[in-house]
Design a protein around this motif. Sequence first.
Motif, short mmCIF file in Angstrom:
data_model
loop_
_atom_site.label_atom_id
_atom_site.label_comp_id
_atom_site.label_asym_id
_atom_site.label_seq_id
_atom_site.Cartn_x
_atom_site.Cartn_y
_atom_site.Cartn_z
N UNK A 21 0.83 -1.20 0.00
CA UNK A 21 0.00 0.00 0.00
C UNK A 21 0.86 1.25 0.00
N UNK A 22 0.25 2.37 -0.39
CA UNK A 22 0.84 3.68 -0.20
C UNK A 22 0.52 4.13 1.22
N UNK A 31 9.19 6.09 -3.51
CA UNK A 31 8.81 7.50 -3.72
C UNK A 31 8.37 8.14 -2.40
N UNK A 32 9.04 9.23 -2.02
CA UNK A 32 8.83 9.83 -0.70
C UNK A 32 8.46 11.31 -0.84
N UNK A 33 7.32 11.65 -0.26
CA UNK A 33 6.86 13.03 -0.22
C UNK A 33 6.97 13.55 1.21
N UNK A 34 7.51 14.74 1.35
CA UNK A 34 7.51 15.47 2.61
C UNK A 34 6.69 16.74 2.40
N UNK A 80 1.98 12.65 -5.88
CA UNK A 80 2.82 11.59 -5.28
C UNK A 80 2.31 10.20 -5.61
N UNK A 81 1.00 10.03 -5.66
CA UNK A 81 0.42 8.71 -5.91
C UNK A 81 0.69 8.20 -7.33
#
Length: 236
Positions: free
Chosen positions: A58-59, A179-182, A233-234
């Motif tokens: 999962x995300x 993949x990483x979002x801040x 991001x998704x």
Amino acid sequence: MERPTLVMLPGLLCDDAVWAPQQQALAGAPCFIPDYGLASSITQMARLVLEQAPAERFALAGHSMGGRVALEMARLAPARIQRIALLDTGYEARQPGDAGDAEQRKRLALLEIARTRGMREMAREWAVGMVHPDRLDTPVFEAVLDMVARKTPEVFAAQIEALLHRPDATPVLQGLRCPTLLACGRQDAWSPLQRHEEMQALVPGSRLVVIENSGHMSTMEQPEAVSAALREWLVD
């Protein structure tokens, strides 16, 4: 392309209301928002979510304390996480010495207010620093108070215990390869932008999005901007 299941982790004293705008905006993605119950450690919370998650992979998005839970999930089960988003959060353990003692005193003082005067009265003091100053005494601020009031002092005590003994997630950040979002509210006084810039430096290839005109409760204060960042991001 079919979107992955999105597990959305609430922060301290938050429930699914904190993610409601994003759940609606990302209606194409199956969403799961857990409740930590009386779990009293970040690891217990992470294991609980891993057990309850409706998909093997999962995300994962975490806001505030939920970001710390997300990082612990990444430590425990990295193969299950397709991508990770960390919003208005932190990664370091409680500081030693006077600074850590001061944090403990402040948190326990709020707990005493919750026990003696009720959760909503506690929230009225605590949440002042949680939103952009322009949102005090607005519907958004009232929604934050309503959310906190749905919790109990027992839940508050358990979550304080978890935060006071939170692990240092520096090695987890350094090991992230998905993949990483801040994301962080520009005016977040609780989990400031500088901290997220430090986190970005630890995660190769991560992206940092600044949510303008927002305090700590960015998902509720600027829902459209947060949803747009998550949507990008998704599909990254």
